[in-house]
Scaffold this motif. Structure first.
Motif, mmCIF file in Angstrom:
data_model
loop_
_atom_site.group_PDB
_atom_site.id
_atom_site.type_symbol
_atom_site.label_atom_id
_atom_site.label_comp_id
_atom_site.label_asym_id
_atom_site.label_seq_id
_atom_site.Cartn_x
_atom_site.Cartn_y
_atom_site.Cartn_z
ATOM 1 N N ILE B 384 0.855 -1.183 0.000
ATOM 2 C CA ILE B 384 0.000 0.000 0.000
ATOM 3 C C ILE B 384 0.889 1.231 0.000
ATOM 4 O O ILE B 384 2.029 1.189 0.479
ATOM 5 C CB ILE B 384 -0.949 -0.001 1.222
ATOM 6 N N ASP B 385 0.372 2.295 -0.539
ATOM 7 C CA ASP B 385 1.148 3.522 -0.647
ATOM 8 C C ASP B 385 0.753 4.489 0.462
ATOM 9 O O ASP B 385 -0.395 4.904 0.548
ATOM 10 C CB ASP B 385 0.894 4.162 -2.014
ATOM 11 N N ILE B 386 1.696 4.805 1.340
ATOM 12 C CA ILE B 386 1.428 5.763 2.419
ATOM 13 C C ILE B 386 2.364 6.948 2.241
ATOM 14 O O ILE B 386 3.583 6.789 2.299
ATOM 15 C CB ILE B 386 1.656 5.130 3.810
ATOM 16 N N GLU B 387 1.778 8.102 2.003
ATOM 17 C CA GLU B 387 2.569 9.326 1.826
ATOM 18 C C GLU B 387 3.785 9.078 0.930
ATOM 19 O O GLU B 387 4.908 9.443 1.268
ATOM 20 C CB GLU B 387 2.992 9.889 3.187
ATOM 21 N N GLY B 388 3.559 8.372 -0.181
ATOM 22 C CA GLY B 388 4.618 8.205 -1.170
ATOM 23 C C GLY B 388 5.590 7.068 -0.884
ATOM 24 O O GLY B 388 6.451 6.768 -1.694
ATOM 25 N N THR B 390 6.028 3.039 -0.287
ATOM 26 C CA THR B 390 5.333 1.768 -0.461
ATOM 27 C C THR B 390 5.645 0.854 0.716
ATOM 28 O O THR B 390 6.797 0.563 0.997
ATOM 29 C CB THR B 390 5.750 1.094 -1.770
ATOM 30 N N LEU B 391 4.586 0.429 1.411
ATOM 31 C CA LEU B 391 4.748 -0.417 2.597
ATOM 32 C C LEU B 391 3.938 -1.692 2.404
ATOM 33 O O LEU B 391 2.998 -1.733 1.612
ATOM 34 C CB LEU B 391 4.255 0.318 3.838
ATOM 35 N N PRO B 392 4.309 -2.757 3.142
ATOM 36 C CA PRO B 392 3.488 -3.961 3.086
ATOM 37 C C PRO B 392 2.064 -3.637 3.554
ATOM 38 O O PRO B 392 1.883 -2.784 4.414
ATOM 39 C CB PRO B 392 4.168 -4.913 4.081
ATOM 40 N N PHE B 393 1.079 -4.305 2.970
ATOM 41 C CA PHE B 393 -0.320 -4.128 3.377
ATOM 42 C C PHE B 393 -0.849 -5.466 3.878
ATOM 43 O O PHE B 393 -0.973 -6.415 3.106
ATOM 44 C CB PHE B 393 -1.145 -3.633 2.189
ATOM 45 N N GLY B 431 -2.611 -1.875 8.095
ATOM 46 C CA GLY B 431 -3.602 -2.935 8.147
ATOM 47 C C GLY B 431 -3.381 -3.910 9.282
ATOM 48 O O GLY B 431 -4.278 -4.656 9.656
ATOM 49 N N GLY B 432 -2.184 -3.925 9.850
ATOM 50 C CA GLY B 432 -1.854 -4.909 10.890
ATOM 51 C C GLY B 432 -2.023 -4.353 12.281
ATOM 52 O O GLY B 432 -2.919 -3.549 12.538
ATOM 53 N N ILE B 433 -1.157 -4.792 13.198
ATOM 54 C CA ILE B 433 -1.233 -4.286 14.568
ATOM 55 C C ILE B 433 -0.078 -3.330 14.828
ATOM 56 O O ILE B 433 1.047 -3.547 14.386
ATOM 57 C CB ILE B 433 -1.242 -5.423 15.614
ATOM 58 N N LEU B 434 -0.391 -2.274 15.565
ATOM 59 C CA LEU B 434 0.564 -1.198 15.812
ATOM 60 C C LEU B 434 0.651 -0.889 17.298
ATOM 61 O O LEU B 434 -0.347 -0.970 18.009
ATOM 62 C CB LEU B 434 0.110 0.077 15.089
#
Ligand SMILES: Nc1nc2c(c(=O)[nH]1)N[C@H]1C(S)=C(S)[C@@H](COP(=O)(O)OP(=O)(O)OC[C@H]3O[C@@H](n4cnc5c(=O)[nH]c(N)nc54)[C@H](O)[C@@H]3O)O[C@H]1N2
Ligand SMILES: Nc1nc2c(c(=O)[nH]1)N[C@H]1C(S)=C(S)[C@@H](COP(=O)(O)OP(=O)(O)OC[C@H]3O[C@@H](n4cnc5c(=O)[nH]c(N)nc54)[C@H](O)[C@@H]3O)O[C@H]1N2
Ligand code: SF4
Ligand code: SF4
Ligand code: SF4
Ligand code: SF4
Ligand code: SF4
Ligand SMILES: [Mo]
Lengths: 235, 911, 317
Positions: B384-388, B390-393, B431-434
């Motif tokens: 997924i794209d967060i503020e430019g 790309t991170l795992p979703f 999408g996961g746990i934080l």
């Protein structure tokens, strides 16, 4: 034509009673008087149990049985569908209260006192002698609506023209607006989701709708599609 | 409709529970606060769009509550006790403050420690840390007093998310853990009662997620409001959650493992680390770095060797060193070893859904299905794209509630939850746990900032030392947190997060080899009510009678300040002033896209002689002749904002020798805050904040996700294998046994590399049978507790409006029990019953629901008040008198849980 | 009020009941007065008493008002309110009645009786229009109200007859017997309809009342009346006793109608909502016979066998 209605989205409501409290503040209602309240309904048998929270209050009916019976015409229906009570005409006969199939009406015979024997500054400041001994109920915050409209605001969209309980709702379960305007927030919600009205069979034609499901996923709010798109784009 | 006088709206905040702070406005008419409303001007900043929950609406009655204590009081009856009338009589502020100052000055003698080496001054603050945000500059005053014992608990900590606090911070800088609700699609919730506990920010996020179509499976013994709002409710047997989670892990690991997030496990966790025969990592003999098997070169190389592809599974013949407790070293030559991941696979082999079904009283199919749905929804590989960036979703999350994350089983649950996230790469990713915040790690300004790289490729964690020469053999506070609990660490919060019940228990029996448990000469209590909130509350009250000098800040009389010698009326929420830092990420579910400062300012006229906490702190400092250090502390930031910039860009320091007014102190703080947020460009003071209520700057969403920092710094989460804990545990065992301490032996068994299932419910049953010579069969019900959205602990019980509206929700009239089970016992709705545990008995009415296990009773919240005005007439039972404080129920982190076995006896109409 | 099941309305209590009791007895009595006047008897006292009883009833409601000194406003809604109409009829009834007393005119007496019946009719409609109270809005109530009013009126007449020099004829007694039968039948139908159209609590209350009503409101007065008929003249006190029972039983029923059967509608939802990807659930109508709800009902969810949901998609029953 305009008809203001309220929507409670049962998929969202968590029974927190923030709306109940907000109404009590806004309208300085006496202890145990809840023009708005939210029920905790349970159905089924252990372990297959469902729990649903259901906001209730005056439904501002299109065919208000309360108004029909009122001998003084204190209860009236505005052109915009709001059901009002003229505290100066009302004789407090209570007929409207027993004519209302939604338990929406109250009658209070002495000033508010949350702590017996000791009236608080806020109670004194908000005391309203007019409301003693007469019928009272949810007004749909017509004072906010009218004041808002007078200032060019849109009820249900601009907080200053919107009922206090709707503003306060912390899950976005409550909505207010003009059902006659097909582009209004409420008209759109009703189009996109399945809804019912309480005690439909009694024929009061309530102005209070309960959302319980959407029609289909393609009608789901943008959020899903966005994330979907984002996922597809990246997998 | 009565016309209302000209009114103004005052912007302020509510922080009455840990789900806040939340922003609101208060309408003021003719100087009287009349109406709480959302602060829509703040909607764009605040995650709950400027809204507050129902509790905040209670604050107006709180201010004008006729039962408030409104002038300083002193006790005239020297005898303390539940049955004693304290004979409080009004005194002047001068008399009150001088008396306290004299005691404080005296208590600071011989370095503030008594014969046992314990602090002579103690202070207890409750409400999960929220009092800090109401006590103004009182912390600055405390900081001038030398040693203080913060270890007399009221429940926050040991009855709270205790294991999660400790292990959570250890594994991912997560004092508490939340799902990334706006992105997640599948939530497995083990008793996280978020619709009651997560405030407007949480409920708003979850309501939106529901409309998106999120699936939340709520696993808990009674159908909480949260279960009611979930797609599915699974009534699990109390305290068997670890078995459920182990079985889920089994399904994931003993199915098609290629569906797991292999790259994540390989590069972001310790899965590939090789484990030597004694259970410690196999290491490079020289560098002492853990070894992993490079699948290309088929060589065992140091974990941080560039360009390798670590093997996750397999058995390998290798050589290396193994380092155990107290630097014990083994050299190994060509031995066969497996990876940590391999050990994990073996470890869960027997933990099948069928095995768990019998323990949890949940169908095996359900457990397997939940595990499979979890995997199906994980979308391993998606981004997924967060503020430019790309991170795992990974839109799947497992969240845990309070009773799951404390006491025995807490470790297993926190590990199981973190493990489930790692297996699909859902830990600290969108999408996961934080994690929400840090308390044990420093600096507390941000989670990422608090990260330091450790020697083994994981985050370093500041454990309390367990080495031969640095272990604290004699505790220096009464709950011995730094002697017994390495994970409690040593931050300003650590004392309160230690085994706070030991402070109480030791008053009746000093622990083996520990210094004689003394009482502090001076005890401050503020916004906490241990006599109601803690376990075995009759015992607690009894111990309180022995405190020689107790200062109770008093909003109303309550069960704890009933034993006080002096009562000080502080100005409450709508009367007082304070600037606090907000934004970023914070429990329960506050994830802001902004950070900054918000102001609490008076809306109501101060009632009676009540005074602002900052005024009280300043007066005490002056009378203790501590003005200079006090002002210095404020200048350093003890009031929440450092008044002087280290970078020298601004300096609003207060002259240290004189007394400053409340407004002067907060004006300086406001200026410093403005300057801090604008790199020194602006310096707006109190007036600006009074008008706007807040000042905000953006906070990057990327900072919600620790994965960014971990990637950038090439760090791994210390999962699955707990080599570090294993070593610390062995060392602690050595230290304790060298000192002849055996009372902590059971606790030591929790230090396992991979947690085994222990019969957790059995631990409670045995503890009760062994300590009270009872037959557990005579106590057939599990008694549990639960949050209520309308109440913040026992804090607002006396507020009429809150009580009134709470009754719309089932469970606020007594003890909840299953309808059929009640019928079998001939009980009807509203019948009076007697609920008995091995330690005590309480009375109450039964409320019947289908939505609760037949073997479970539930008592919502904290009631059972016996002196708090109006609340004392509720006749609502509390579980707290019934729950014993026992060493046997104390886990290695030093916490127990809010549950106990009870019997129930009909009383007919005889109340 | 925190009940989710229908609870007893508290707006109308014994004071309102007083009005319906007075209205019933009074108008009933006026009717019999008219009949007797046709037979040539002097009925001034009966007329006065009838009006008096109705007057007392009206005074009771006056006590119920929250703003009594505005009572006159009650006349403002003849268009739709049966309470206004009741008040108007009352306003006509009293002058008419007094005139009839003064003039002794049979015509006026008949007109008074007519107004009395009008008054009674309004009361029946008042209850019918109280849509919030299932036990009042039920269609089978008016026959009960009418039959019992006639019973009560005749009952009172029989009680008084020894004092008045109007002989208790076989006709009067057998009329009462018939009316008792009619009222008993009306009550039976009413109770029966409650089982379909009223909350459970209301039905239980009706069952409680039924026992006494049948004993003292039907069987006992019937036996007394029959006894009187068999023994024949010379024992008017038997008829009087029978009348007294008929009278009291009528009051008893109306008192309970207002105070024990007056459960409100309560609440209902015709669907439990989806919760995220969960399923919709069944309808709920707490305190009502199960399956009562008209609105469509979807199958209950079975959490234990819901399937994995595609993202965002809601499973449906
Ligand atoms: N049965 C049961 N017990 C529990 C829990 C449970 O779920 N069930 N939860 C546990 C947990 S997780 C926690 S964190 C603890 C928290 O427990 P506590 O920290 O004890 O929290 P409170 O009950 O809120 O205590 C607040 C006290 O401060 C007083 N107070 C409120 N407002 C003010 C004010 O403005 N000024 C002053 N001076 N005093 C004020 C109130 O009168 C009240 O006595 O409870 C624990 N205990
Ligand atoms: N409104 C409000 N919000 C609050 C607070 C408050 O007082 N009021 N307090 C704040 C604080 S300090 C805390 S610690 C949090 C607590 O927040 P939560 O942990 O979310 O809330 P609780 O309701 O205390 O958690 C108890 C839940 O766990 C379930 N449970 C009990 N035993 C078991 C078990 O063995 N297994 C499983 N699976 N479930 C179990 C119960 O059914 C209950 O629903 O809330 C915070 N938020
Ligand atoms: S809900 Fe009741 S009070 Fe409101 S309009 Fe309808 S009938 Fe009248
Ligand atoms: S109480 Fe007032 S509003 Fe209601 S019916 Fe009587 S007069 Fe009308
Ligand atoms: S609309 Fe206004 S009056 Fe009606 S419930 Fe909401 S806040 Fe109360
Ligand atoms: S505020 Fe919203 S969520 Fe809370 S009870 Fe009212 S409607 Fe439901
Ligand atoms: S959740 Fe409610 S009580 Fe807690 S801080 Fe927010 S507004 Fe206040
Ligand atoms: Mo807590």
């Amino acid at each position: 034509m305009t008809r203001y209605i309220m929507i409670a989205d049962l998929r969202r409501c968590v029974g927190c009673q923030t709306c109940t409290a907000a109404c009590k503040h806004r309208n300085a209602t006496a202890p145990d008087v809840q023009w708005r309240k939210v029920l905790d309904l349970e159905v089924g048998e252990y372990p297959d149990v469902r729990r649903t929270f259901v906001p209730v209050g005056c439904q501002h009916c299109a065919k208000p049985s309360c108004m029909e019976v009122c001998p003084t015409t204190a209860t009236r229906q505005r052109d915009d569908g709001l059901i009002t009570i003229d505290y100066d005409l009302c004789i407090g006969c209570g007929y409207c209260a027993v004519a209302c199939p939604y338990q929406a009406r109250y009658k209070v015979s002495e000033p508010a006192q949350a702590y017996t024997g000791k009236r608080m500054a806020n109670e004194i400041a908000r005391e309203d002698p007019q409301r003693i001994g007469v019928a009272q109920k949810c007004t749909f915050c017509y004072d906010r609506i009218d004041h808002g409209k007078a200032n060019g605001l849109t009820p249900g969209i601009d907080p200053d023209a919107t009922p206090a309980c709707v503003n306060a709702c912390i899950t976005g379960a409550l909505h207010f607006g003009d059902i006659e305007d097909e582009n209004s927030n409420v008209a759109v919600l009703l189009r996109e989701n399945q809804s019912f009205r309480m005690h439909e069979e009694l024929g009061n034609e309530p102005g209070f709708y309960y959302l319980w499901d959407d029609h289909a996923i393609e009608n789901a709010p943008a959020g899903v599609q966005e994330i979907q798109a984002n996922v597809e784009a990246n997998t | 409709m009565r016309t209302r006088p000209e009114s103004k709206k005052v912007a302020t905040f509510c922080y009455n529970c840990v789900a806040g702070p939340d922003l609101m406005t208060v309408r003021v008419e003719d100087g009287v606060a009349t109406e709480v409303e959302p602060n829509f001007a703040a909607a764009q900043f605040h995650p709950a769009q400027g809204k507050v929950c129902v509790k905040a609406y209670g604050l107006i009655q709180k201010a004008y509550n006729p039962d408030r204590v409104l002038q300083p009081m002193k006790r005239t009856n020297p005898n303390k006790g539940k049955d004693q009338d304290p004979g409080f009589v009004p005194i002047s502020w001068d008399e009150a403050l001088d008396t306290i100052a004299a005691k404080v000055v005296e208590a600071r003698g011989n370095a503030g420690r008594d014969g046992s080496g314990y602090p002579r001054i103690a202070a207890s603050f409750g409400g999960g840390g929220t009092p800090t945000y109401y006590m103004g500059t009182f912390p600055a005053f405390l900081s001038t007093l030398g040693p203080i014992d913060f270890g007399f608990g009221s429940g926050q900590g040991v009855k709270c998310y205790h294991s999660e606090h400790l292990y959570g911070e250890f594994w991912h800088r997560a004092f508490t853990v939340a799902s990334d609700t706006p992105n997640t699609n599948y939530i497995v919730s083990f008793g996280a009662n978020l619709e009651a506990s997560a405030g407007p920010c949480g409920t708003m996020r979850h309501a939106n997620a529901r409309i998106r179509g999120v699936k939340r499976v709520q696993i808990e013994p009674h159908q909480s409001v949260t279960a009611g709002c979930s797609a599915e409710w699974v009534p699990i047997k109390p305290k068997t959650d670890p078995a459920f989670m182990l079985a889920m892990i089994h399904v994931l690991l003993h199915g098609d493992r290629s569906r797991l997030d292999i790259p994540y496990l390989r590069d972001r966790t310790g899965s590939p680390y090789l484990v030597a025969p004694n259970g410690y990592y196999l290491r490079d003999p020289e560098s002492r770095k853990p070894l992993i098997m490079d699948s290309q070169s088929q060589q065992a190389v140091a974990f941080d060797t560039p360009g390798i592809v670590p093997a996750l599974e397999g058995e390998f013949i290798v050589s290396g060193a193994e380092i155990g407790a107290d630097d014990q070293v083994w050299q190994h030559h060509s031995i066969s070893v497996k990876t940590a991941f391999g050990h994990l696979i073996d470890h869960v082999e027997d933990y099948t859904p069928e095995w768990a079904a019998a323990i949890c009283d949940v169908k095996a199919d359900t457990i397997r299905r939940v595990a499979e749905e979890y995997l199906d929804h994980a979308q391993v590989g998606a981004t997924i794209d967060i503020e430019g960036r790309t991170l795992p979703f990974r839109p799947v999350s497992v969240v845990l509630g309070k009773t799951v994350t404390n006491g025995w089983g807490g470790y297993e649950c926190c590990w199981g939850r973190t493990m489930l996230a790692c297996l699909v790469g859902a830990l600290e990713v969108p999408g996961g746990i934080l994690g929400t915040t840090v308390r044990l790690n420093r600096p507390a300004t941000g989670r990422a900032e608090s990260i330091q790289a450790g020697p083994d490729g994981f985050m370093a964690f500041p454990m309390n030392p367990t080495g031969k020469d640095d272990w604290k053999a004699t505790p220096h506070t009464r709950n011995a947190y730094d002697t017994l609990v390495p994970l409690a660490s040593n931050s300003p919060w650590s004392q309160a997060l230690g085994p706070t019940h030991l402070s109480w228990m030791q008053q009746n029996e000093t622990l083996d080899t520990f210094p004689e448990a003394t009482l502090p000469d001076v005890w401050f209590i503020y916004r906490t009510n241990p006599a109601i909130s803690f376990w075995e509350t009759d015992t607690i009250s009894d111990i309180m009678t022995r405190f020689p000098f107790t200062v109770g800040f008093a909003y109303t009389r309550d069960e704890s300040n009933h034993m006080a010698d002096i009562l000080l009326p502080d100005q409450t929420d709508l009367e007082s002033t304070q600037l606090i830092r907000v934004g970023g990420t914070k429990f329960m579910e506050q994830f802001w896209e902004y950070q900054g400062y918000i102001l609490r300012q008076p809306a109501a006229e101060p009632q009676g002689e009540s005074q602002d906490m900052t005024w009280i702190a300043t007066e005490l400092a002056a009378r203790c002749d501590l003005l200079e250090p006090y002002n210095n502390a404020i200048n350093r930031g003890a009031g929440g904002v450092a008044l002087k910039d280290r970078g020298g860009r601004y300096d609003f320091s207060l002259p240290t020798t004189d007394k400053h007014s409340v407004d002067a102190i907060w004006d300086a703080s406001c200026r410093a805050a403005s300057a801090e947020l604008t790199e020194g460009r602006e310096s707006d003071g109190l007036d600006y904040y009074k008008e706007h209520g807040m000042r905000m700057i953006p906070f990057s969403k990327l900072r919600w996700y620790l994965i960014c920092e971990m990637q950038d710094r090439g760090l791994r989460f210390e999962m699955p294998y707990q080599e570090g804990l294993l070593r610390v545990g062995r060392q602690l065992a050595n230290r304790l046994h060298e000192k002849g301490i055996s009372f902590w032996d059971t606790q030591l068994s929790e230090y396992e590399a991979l947690p085994e299932w222990k019969d957790v419910p059995g631990i409670w049953e045995d503890a009760l049978e062994n300590n009270f010579q009872i037959r557990i069969g005579d106590y057939p019900f599990w008694l549990l507790t639960s949050r209520s959205m309308q109440y913040n602990w026992g804090s607002n019980v006396a507020i009429q409006m809150v009580r009134e509206v709470s009754k719309n929700i089932k469970g606020h009239d007594g003890v909840i029990m299953n309808t059929q089970r009640a019928a079998e016992m001939g009980l009807k709705e509203g019948d009076w019953v007697e609920i008995r545990s091995p330690v005590n008995v309480v009375k109450g009415r039964v409320g019947l629901r289908q939505g609760i296990r037949p073997d479970v009773l539930l008592m919502i919240g904290q009631f059972g008040h016996w002196i708090t005005p109006t609340a004392k007439d509720f006749q609502l039972p509390s579980m707290n008198p019934l729950v014993p404080m026992l060493m046997d129920l104390t886990d290695a982190t030093g916490s127990a849980a809010d549950l106990v076995r009870v019997s129930i006896k009909p009383l007919g109409d005889a109340a | 009020m925190n009940s989710i099941t229908p609870w007893l309305q508290r707006f109308w209590d014994w004071r309102a009941a007083g009005n319906f009791i007075g209205g019933g007895i009074g108008s009933g009595l006026l009717v019999w007065a008219a009949v007797l006047s046709l037979a040539g008897y002097a009925v001034e006292w009966l007329l006065l008493l009838g009006l008096g009883v109705i007057g007392v009833g009206l005074f009771c409601v006056f006590l119920e008002l929250g703003r009594p000194w505005r009572a006159i406003n009650v006349l403002f809604n003849a268009r739709t309110s049966w309470m206004t109409r009741e008040a108007m009829v009352a306003a006509a009834l009293f002058p008419l009645g007094l005139l009839a007393v003064l003039t002794g005119s049979v015509i006026l007496t008949l007109l008074t009786a007519l107004a009395g019946m009008g008054f009674l009719y309004c009361q029946g409609r008042i209850l019918q229009a109280a849509k919030g109270i299932p036990a009042w809005r039920i269609a089978t109530l008016p026959p009960l109200i009418a039959s019992t009013a006639l019973c009560e009126g005749l009952g009172l007449f029989l009680v008084l007859s020894p004092l008045l020099d109007i002989p208790v004829t076989v006709i009067a007694t057998s009329l009462l017997l018939m009316l008792l039968g009619a009222r008993f039948f009306a009550w039976g139908r009413y109770r029966n309809s409650l089982t379909q159209h009223a909350p459970l609590a209301c039905q239980d209350a009706a069952t409680q009342i039924n026992a006494q009503f049948v004993r003292f409101g039907a069987i006992l007065p019937a036996l007394l009346a029959i006894a009187q008929l068999l023994i024949g003249n010379g024992t008017p006190w038997l008829a009087a006793l029978s009348g007294l029972c008929a009278l009291l039983a009528g009051g008893f029923v109306k008192f309970h109608l207002l105070n024990s059967l007056a459960f409100n509608q309560g609440y209902a939802i015709s669907h439990s909502p989806t919760r995220g990807a969960g399923r919709t659930g069944p309808s709920v109508k707490p305190g009502w016979p199960s399956g009562h709800l008209q609105a469509p009902v979807t199958a209950s969810s079975h959490p234990q066998d819901t399937l994995a949901a595609p993202i965002g998609a809601a499973e449906r029953a």
